[in-house]
Write a protein that holds these residues in place. Structure first.
Motif, PDB file in Angstrom:
ATOM      1  N   VAL A  78      38.973  46.842  54.857  1.00 28.49           N
ATOM      2  CA  VAL A  78      37.887  47.830  54.833  1.00 28.49           C
ATOM      3  C   VAL A  78      37.097  47.752  56.135  1.00 28.49           C
ATOM      4  CG1 VAL A  78      35.660  48.390  53.770  1.00 28.49           C
ATOM      5  CG2 VAL A  78      37.672  48.023  52.334  1.00 28.49           C
ATOM      6  N   GLN A  79      36.798  46.544  56.561  1.00 26.61           N
ATOM      7  CA  GLN A  79      36.014  46.376  57.782  1.00 26.61           C
ATOM      8  C   GLN A  79      36.828  46.737  59.024  1.00 26.61           C
ATOM      9  OE1 GLN A  79      32.651  45.609  57.580  1.00 26.61           O
ATOM     10  NE2 GLN A  79      32.805  46.388  59.682  1.00 26.61           N
ATOM     11  N   LEU A  80      38.120  46.392  59.020  1.00 22.96           N
ATOM     12  CA  LEU A  80      38.973  46.772  60.146  1.00 22.96           C
ATOM     13  C   LEU A  80      39.000  48.293  60.318  1.00 22.96           C
ATOM     14  CD1 LEU A  80      42.022  44.350  59.695  1.00 22.96           C
ATOM     15  CD2 LEU A  80      40.545  44.464  61.704  1.00 22.96           C
ATOM     16  N   LEU A  81      39.179  49.011  59.219  1.00 20.00           N
ATOM     17  CA  LEU A  81      39.198  50.468  59.290  1.00 20.00           C
ATOM     18  C   LEU A  81      37.852  51.017  59.747  1.00 20.00           C
ATOM     19  CD1 LEU A  81      41.231  51.183  56.029  1.00 20.00           C
ATOM     20  CD2 LEU A  81      42.043  51.427  58.388  1.00 20.00           C
ATOM     21  N   ALA A  82      36.764  50.407  59.280  1.00 10.65           N
ATOM     22  CA  ALA A  82      35.430  50.835  59.707  1.00 10.65           C
ATOM     23  C   ALA A  82      35.230  50.614  61.199  1.00 10.65           C
ATOM     24  CB  ALA A  82      34.358  50.087  58.909  1.00 10.65           C
TER      25      ALA A  82
ATOM     26  N   SER B 299      32.006  28.322  64.057  1.00  7.78           N
ATOM     27  CA  SER B 299      32.219  29.502  64.884  1.00  7.78           C
ATOM     28  C   SER B 299      33.705  29.809  64.916  1.00  7.78           C
ATOM     29  CB  SER B 299      31.694  29.268  66.305  1.00  7.78           C
ATOM     30  OG  SER B 299      32.373  28.190  66.915  1.00  7.78           O
ATOM     31  N   GLY B 300      34.027  31.096  64.976  1.00  6.00           N
ATOM     32  CA  GLY B 300      35.426  31.479  65.040  1.00  6.00           C
ATOM     33  C   GLY B 300      35.835  32.389  63.900  1.00  6.00           C
ATOM     34  N   ALA B 301      37.137  32.594  63.777  1.00  5.25           N
ATOM     35  CA  ALA B 301      37.709  33.466  62.752  1.00  5.25           C
ATOM     36  C   ALA B 301      38.301  32.612  61.637  1.00  5.25           C
ATOM     37  CB  ALA B 301      38.783  34.355  63.372  1.00  5.25           C
ATOM     38  N   TYR B 302      37.909  32.906  60.389  1.00  4.78           N
ATOM     39  CA  TYR B 302      38.385  32.129  59.242  1.00  4.78           C
ATOM     40  C   TYR B 302      38.905  33.062  58.164  1.00  4.78           C
ATOM     41  CZ  TYR B 302      36.167  28.117  61.384  1.00  4.78           C
ATOM     42  OH  TYR B 302      35.845  27.118  62.266  1.00  4.78           O
ATOM     43  N   PHE B 303      39.981  32.629  57.503  1.00  3.88           N
ATOM     44  CA  PHE B 303      40.522  33.402  56.384  1.00  3.88           C
ATOM     45  C   PHE B 303      41.409  32.490  55.563  1.00  3.88           C
ATOM     46  CE2 PHE B 303      43.548  36.266  54.308  1.00  3.88           C
ATOM     47  CZ  PHE B 303      42.693  37.229  53.787  1.00  3.88           C
TER      48      PHE B 303
ATOM     49  N   LYS C 195      39.397  22.736  53.252  1.00  2.89           N
ATOM     50  CA  LYS C 195      38.593  23.316  54.326  1.00  2.89           C
ATOM     51  C   LYS C 195      39.054  24.740  54.593  1.00  2.89           C
ATOM     52  CE  LYS C 195      39.192  22.054  58.655  1.00  2.89           C
ATOM     53  NZ  LYS C 195      39.767  23.236  59.353  1.00  2.89           N
ATOM     54  N   PRO C 196      38.155  25.594  55.090  1.00  4.28           N
ATOM     55  CA  PRO C 196      38.568  26.950  55.441  1.00  4.28           C
ATOM     56  C   PRO C 196      39.567  26.928  56.587  1.00  4.28           C
ATOM     57  CG  PRO C 196      36.334  26.512  56.198  1.00  4.28           C
ATOM     58  CD  PRO C 196      36.723  25.360  55.329  1.00  4.28           C
ATOM     59  N   CYS C 197      40.439  27.915  56.605  1.00 12.90           N
ATOM     60  CA  CYS C 197      41.509  27.964  57.603  1.00 12.90           C
ATOM     61  C   CYS C 197      41.065  28.792  58.805  1.00 12.90           C
ATOM     62  CB  CYS C 197      42.770  28.576  56.987  1.00 12.90           C
ATOM     63  SG  CYS C 197      44.173  28.584  58.124  1.00 12.90           S
ATOM     64  N   GLN C 198      40.967  28.139  59.952  1.00 11.96           N
ATOM     65  CA  GLN C 198      40.633  28.860  61.177  1.00 11.96           C
ATOM     66  C   GLN C 198      41.878  29.566  61.690  1.00 11.96           C
ATOM     67  OE1 GLN C 198      38.776  26.529  64.255  1.00 11.96           O
ATOM     68  NE2 GLN C 198      38.054  28.353  65.320  1.00 11.96           N
ATOM     69  N   ARG C 199      41.712  30.824  62.059  1.00 15.23           N
ATOM     70  CA  ARG C 199      42.859  31.647  62.408  1.00 15.23           C
ATOM     71  C   ARG C 199      43.044  31.738  63.920  1.00 15.23           C
ATOM     72  NH1 ARG C 199      44.856  32.064  57.244  1.00 15.23           N
ATOM     73  NH2 ARG C 199      46.652  32.412  58.578  1.00 15.23           N
ATOM     74  N   CYS C 200      44.310  32.017  64.319  1.00 14.81           N
ATOM     75  CA  CYS C 200      44.692  32.049  65.726  1.00 14.81           C
ATOM     76  C   CYS C 200      45.363  33.374  66.041  1.00 14.81           C
ATOM     77  CB  CYS C 200      45.617  30.882  66.038  1.00 14.81           C
ATOM     78  SG  CYS C 200      47.246  31.047  65.234  1.00 14.81           S
ATOM     79  N   LYS C 201      45.920  33.480  67.251  1.00 18.85           N
ATOM     80  CA  LYS C 201      46.500  34.742  67.708  1.00 18.85           C
ATOM     81  C   LYS C 201      47.743  35.154  66.926  1.00 18.85           C
ATOM     82  CE  LYS C 201      48.902  35.058  71.438  1.00 18.85           C
ATOM     83  NZ  LYS C 201      49.324  35.070  72.872  1.00 18.85           N
ATOM     84  N   THR C 202      48.316  34.251  66.117  1.00 24.03           N
ATOM     85  CA  THR C 202      49.455  34.648  65.288  1.00 24.03           C
ATOM     86  C   THR C 202      49.077  35.813  64.376  1.00 24.03           C
ATOM     87  OG1 THR C 202      50.433  32.430  65.354  1.00 24.03           O
ATOM     88  CG2 THR C 202      51.104  33.847  63.541  1.00 24.03           C
ATOM     89  N   THR C 203      47.816  35.910  63.974  1.00 24.15           N
ATOM     90  CA  THR C 203      47.378  37.013  63.110  1.00 24.15           C
ATOM     91  C   THR C 203      47.455  38.361  63.814  1.00 24.15           C
ATOM     92  OG1 THR C 203      45.051  36.734  63.735  1.00 24.15           O
ATOM     93  CG2 THR C 203      45.830  35.515  61.816  1.00 24.15           C
TER      94      THR C 203
ATOM     95  N   THR D 184      37.259  41.032  64.045  1.00 22.29           N
ATOM     96  CA  THR D 184      36.600  41.373  62.780  1.00 22.29           C
ATOM     97  C   THR D 184      36.353  40.133  61.931  1.00 22.29           C
ATOM     98  OG1 THR D 184      37.450  43.633  62.754  1.00 22.29           O
ATOM     99  CG2 THR D 184      36.902  42.654  60.623  1.00 22.29           C
ATOM    100  N   LEU D 185      37.310  39.226  61.864  1.00 26.77           N
ATOM    101  CA  LEU D 185      37.119  37.997  61.095  1.00 26.77           C
ATOM    102  C   LEU D 185      35.970  37.164  61.662  1.00 26.77           C
ATOM    103  CD1 LEU D 185      40.814  36.875  60.497  1.00 26.77           C
ATOM    104  CD2 LEU D 185      39.199  37.655  58.750  1.00 26.77           C
ATOM    105  N   THR D 186      35.862  37.108  62.964  1.00 24.94           N
ATOM    106  CA  THR D 186      34.762  36.350  63.574  1.00 24.94           C
ATOM    107  C   THR D 186      33.419  36.951  63.198  1.00 24.94           C
ATOM    108  OG1 THR D 186      36.163  35.676  65.422  1.00 24.94           O
ATOM    109  CG2 THR D 186      33.783  35.585  65.768  1.00 24.94           C
ATOM    110  N   ALA D 187      33.328  38.293  63.200  1.00 24.44           N
ATOM    111  CA  ALA D 187      32.073  38.958  62.823  1.00 24.44           C
ATOM    112  C   ALA D 187      31.759  38.766  61.345  1.00 24.44           C
ATOM    113  CB  ALA D 187      32.159  40.446  63.150  1.00 24.44           C
ATOM    114  N   MET D 188      32.798  38.617  60.510  1.00 21.59           N
ATOM    115  CA  MET D 188      32.595  38.453  59.070  1.00 21.59           C
ATOM    116  C   MET D 188      32.433  36.991  58.668  1.00 21.59           C
ATOM    117  SD  MET D 188      35.482  41.149  57.643  1.00 21.59           S
ATOM    118  CE  MET D 188      34.998  41.008  55.906  1.00 21.59           C
ATOM    119  N   ASN D 189      32.502  36.084  59.587  1.00 21.04           N
ATOM    120  CA  ASN D 189      32.510  34.647  59.308  1.00 21.04           C
ATOM    121  C   ASN D 189      31.411  34.246  58.319  1.00 21.04           C
ATOM    122  OD1 ASN D 189      32.681  31.880  59.341  1.00 21.04           O
ATOM    123  ND2 ASN D 189      32.065  31.638  61.466  1.00 21.04           N
ATOM    124  N   PRO D 190      31.775  33.716  57.126  1.00 19.44           N
ATOM    125  CA  PRO D 190      30.774  33.336  56.131  1.00 19.44           C
ATOM    126  C   PRO D 190      30.230  31.917  56.308  1.00 19.44           C
ATOM    127  CG  PRO D 190      32.941  33.065  55.193  1.00 19.44           C
ATOM    128  CD  PRO D 190      33.147  33.562  56.603  1.00 19.44           C
ATOM    129  N   TYR D 191      30.626  31.253  57.371  1.00 19.19           N
ATOM    130  CA  TYR D 191      30.243  29.850  57.559  1.00 19.19           C
ATOM    131  C   TYR D 191      29.278  29.725  58.734  1.00 19.19           C
ATOM    132  CZ  TYR D 191      34.443  29.402  54.728  1.00 19.19           C
ATOM    133  OH  TYR D 191      35.391  29.533  53.754  1.00 19.19           O
TER     134      TYR D 191
END
Length: 278
Positions: free
Chosen positions: A168-172, A253-257, A216-224, A242-249
């Motif tokens: 939803v956020q990616l499309l927005a 810092s960074g992208a988590y999913f 622990k939450p999974c920090q994401r990399c360029k494979t995504t 988008t994941l970095t902007a949505m980061n709930p932690y």
């Protein structure tokens, strides 16, 4: 109560995965998950981070073999029984562990499929049957666990609703939605609110036959950013931006999913799509 909606293994680290209806649970992950990986001449692991084209190699398992397939090449079959005399030291992140080199024919096939890396041929190695690679104790609360060639934990658990919220956020943001394959999970759950997995400590089968502890939450990399069928990176910034902007932690810092997890009950038990967990 939540439902396991899909199960996935990635027999060779950074090659295509396999969707399963059921799988045997082991302390190192779902059976056959990340039991092989590609290394360079020095024994250091090579992934889609360096070579996105690896995503074009598909994998499947038969009763006797791991089979790799790539357009334009005959399939490569690797016996599931390891070659006992081909031990070698390999490195994945900061860990050095023992592997079994699958030989020159496998190396040649990989070079034909995706080329060389830094001027040398890739090698296919299997996690040694007697190998032990401990999970980082900093997140284990006094427990212990080990993994094979995963980045660091034997299981990755995510929810369908979390992916829907990200899309939803990616499309927005004017970007394209991404499929779950971009995140290479092992266990996908339905019936949970978006990012509900981040608020859980354990998932236990309703019959109490197995239990996962989330570490622990999974920090994401360029494979995504890599299309997991074509190896193409259409947008190098998404979904990481988008994941970095949505980061709930707030403390991270960074992208988590998704959540990294270990098995605390149920070694040898069969987990199935449709199982209920709580």
């Amino acid at each position: 109560m939540f439902t396991i909606s899909s199960l996935h293994i990635y027999p060779v680290k950074s090659l295509q995965g396999i969707a399963l209806s059921d799988a045997v649970l082991t302390m190192q992950g779902l059976a056959f998950d990340r039991q092989w990986m590609l290394v360079d001449a020095a024994g250091k692991f090579v992934t889609q981070r360096q070579m996105p084209a690896l995503a074009r190699i598909s994998t499947r398992l038969t009763a006797e073999c791991l089979v790799l397939e790539h357009a334009g090449l005959p399939p490569l079959s690797i016996p599931l029984v390891p070659m006992p005399d081909n031990r070698c030291a390999v490195t994945v992140w900061r860990d050095t562990c023992m592997g079994c080199d699958e030989g020159a024919a496998a190396s040649h096939w990989l070079t034909q499929a995706v080329g060389q890396w830094q001027g040398g041929d890739l090698r296919l190695v299997r996690f040694a049957p007697e190998g032990v690679r401990p999970v980082d104790p900093a997140y284990m609360d006094g427990d212990s666990a080990d993994t094979a060639f995963s980045d660091g934990y034997p299981f990755l658990i995510v929810s369908e609703a979390s992916l829907a919220a990200v899309n939803v956020q990616l499309l927005a943001n004017g970007a394209e939605a991404v499929p779950m394959a971009r995140f290479r999970p092992n266990i996908v759950l339905s019936g949970m609110s978006a990012f509900g997995e981040n608020d859980c400590k354990t998932f236990t089968a309703t019959d109490a036959s197995y239990r996962f502890t989330l570490r622990k939450p999974c920090q994401r990399c360029k494979t995504t950013t890599v299309d997991q069928r074509t190896g193409v990176i259409a947008n190098p910034k998404e979904p990481l931006r988008t994941l970095t902007a949505m980061n709930p932690y707030p403390h991270l810092s960074g992208a988590y999913f998704g959540q990294n997890a270990t098995l605390t009950l149920g070694h040898g038990v069969v987990i199935k799509v449709g199982d209920q967990v709580q």
